[in-house]
Structures are given as structure tokens and as C-alpha cells.
Design a protein around this motif. Structure first.
Motif: not given
Length: 281
Positions: A24-25, A73-74, A80-81, A102-104
């Protein structure tokens, strides 16, 4: 409203329809200034695309029994995201489960620089993201893994993960699906294959003993691919936001590929049907 995380699913026809969304980023809303227009537009595009994908998928003529979110996801690790994402998913009133990418667990600083010059900062995963989690139906078992490594782009299926999978697959002979973020078979793109899950050969050596392992689903590569190994079908799924060009040795966006999502229909006789849909323009 179904409790989170989903752990037991019952359906009226004994078939399970899964909506997989991935990568989702999302970013927290930012205040626009003269130097942030492009960043703001990118953030808004991913947010709007996620909402549009979810809306389109759930308006299709197919019952959705479970939503599985396979990581990233982020774009920035902030509670908050996740709050917003979980509120949006809970509002569907459909059982769901989320795992880390990885971005989480990693923030990238200096995003204006080439990737190899950026600073990767390890972050703790949000406690709502699942690891070694089981979702059962009368006819299927879904096994969710956290393949992320804090501070890294690549992932790993650890020895502990493999032991857990072997124990579960040895004690339950229902057809099985494994979900994780990182891809576990090379996709013929050098730049992204350097960031696939590590320890995959050991994973496959152990998994070939279990004929009831039918499916693996993942994200990470921002494109649709289908691979096969040891009788297992391995599906990679497009991002709900931007896509990468397939079969490119160097990083490249695919400007012509629309956001997407995957449906999986798991039948009560162990068979699987799966396909990707793209966001309507």
C-alpha cells in the motif's frame, strides 16, 4: 464486527474467497509547501489508490470472506498511518489479517538520493502485524509469516519459521496456503532479486515433503507473476499503488501498469482458482 486478527472463517458454501492486497505504501498526511508538492501528490496517490482498490474489489460480484494484506502497509513507520489502515479495513466488516513488509520495519532517509546512498533505519513492527499466525476453515489452513528484517530491504524465512511450518504441516493435513511479503523464487529482475527472502532453498527442501501445501502468496515485487515449484503454485501480486517493470535488471517503474489486487478461491476439495484484477481508470 469481526475481531482482529481473523483466526477462524466459516462460509455458507465451504469455499473461501480471499482478497489479497499488498504494498500500500501509505504515508501520513503532510502539509503542502512550495518544496513538497511532488511528495504530497505521491502520498495522496497511494492513499486514494488503496481506497479505490478496496472499493472496487468489494463491489465485484464475488463474496469476500477474508482480506489478507501482505506487507509494506506504510512508507513511513508511524502508528497513526496504521490506525487509518486498520479503521478502513474494519469498516468493511470483513475478517482481515496483516503481515509486515520491509517498509513496515525500516525507514528510508534521504529519499532524494539514489537508493544505495540512502540511510536505512530499523524500526519496530506495529504490534498489529502478525507473525506465525494461523487462520483455519473446515477445509483449509492459512499460515502467515513475517519475512521482514528490521533495517533491511531483503527478507528471510528463518529456521524458526521453517520449524513452525513443518510442525503445523505435520500435524494438520488440510490443504495449506502460506502468505508472506518477500518473494521466494527469483523473478528475473536482478535488482529486486537481491532483495528476496533469504534461506529459501532450505525452505523448499523442507516444504517438498508436504503434498498438501498448495499455494504461496507474496507481494514486494509490485507486479503479477506465477511460478511453480515442488507442486506448489507461487503467486506474486501487484501493488495497490505503483508498479515495477518486470524482467529489468535495473530499477524501473512500469508507468503503464495499473494498481491491482488478487482474488483466490479456495475450494473445499483443495483446488485453487486465482486471478488479478486492475483498478478501473
Amino acid at each position: 464486527m469481526p475481531s482482529y486478527p481473523a483466526s477462524r472463517i466459516e462460509t455458507p458454501d465451504d469455499h473461501l474467497n480471499i482478497l489479497q492486497i499488498t504494498d500500500l505504501h501509505l504515508s501520513t498526511p503532510v502539509v503542502m509547501d512550495a518544496n513538497e508538492n511532488d511528495i504530497l501528490l505521491d502520498d495522496m496517490a497511494c492513499q486514494q489508490s488503496f481506497e479505490n482498490v478496496l472499493k472496487q474489489a468489494l463491489q465485484e460480484d464475488i463474496r469476500c470472506d477474508l482480506i489478507v494484506v501482505t506487507g509494506d502497509l506504510v512508507n513511513k513507520v508511524k502508528a497513526t498511518i496504521y490506525d487509518h489502515i486498520f479503521e478502513t479495513l474494519q469498516a468493511t466488516r470483513i475478517p482481515f489479517a496483516c503481515i509486515a513488509g520491509n517498509h513496515d520495519v525500516t525507514d528510508e532517509n534521504d529519499k532524494d538520493l539514489p537508493f544505495f546512498q540512502r540511510e536505512l533505519v530499523a524500526r519496530p513492527a506495529d504490534t498489529r502485524l502478525l507473525s506465525r499466525h494461523i487462520i483455519e476453515t473446515d477445509y483449509w489452513q492459512l499460515l502467515l509469516l513475517d519475512s521482514s528484517i528490521a533495517g533491511k530491504v531483503a527478507g528471510e524465512i528463518t529456521s524458526t519459521d521453517i520449524d513452525w511450518l513443518c510442525k503445523r504441516l505435520s500435524t494438520c493435513d488440510k490443504p495449506a496456503l502460506i502468505a508472506l511479503h518477500h518473494h521466494i523464487i527469483p523473478v528475473e529482475s536482478d535488482w529486486i532479486d537481491t532483495h528476496m527472502a533469504k534461506n529459501t532453498e532450505r525452505f523448499w527442501q523442507h516444504m517438498q515433503s508436504f503434498e498438501h501445501l498448495q499455494v504461496v502468496i507474496s507481494g514486494h515485487i509490485h507486479q503479477e507473476q506465477v511460478k511453480y515449484r515442488h507442486g506448489v503454485t507461487v503467486y506474486s501480486t501487484p501493488s495497490t499503488c505503483y508498479q515495477f517493470k518486470p524482467h529489468k535488471d535495473d530499477f524501473s517503474y512500469d508507468e503503464n501498469a495499473l494498481p491491482g489486487y488478487r482474488w483466490l478461491q479456495l475450494a473445499n476439495n483443495g483446488t485453487v482458482a486465482s486471478w488479478v484484477e486492475r483498478l478501473d481508470t
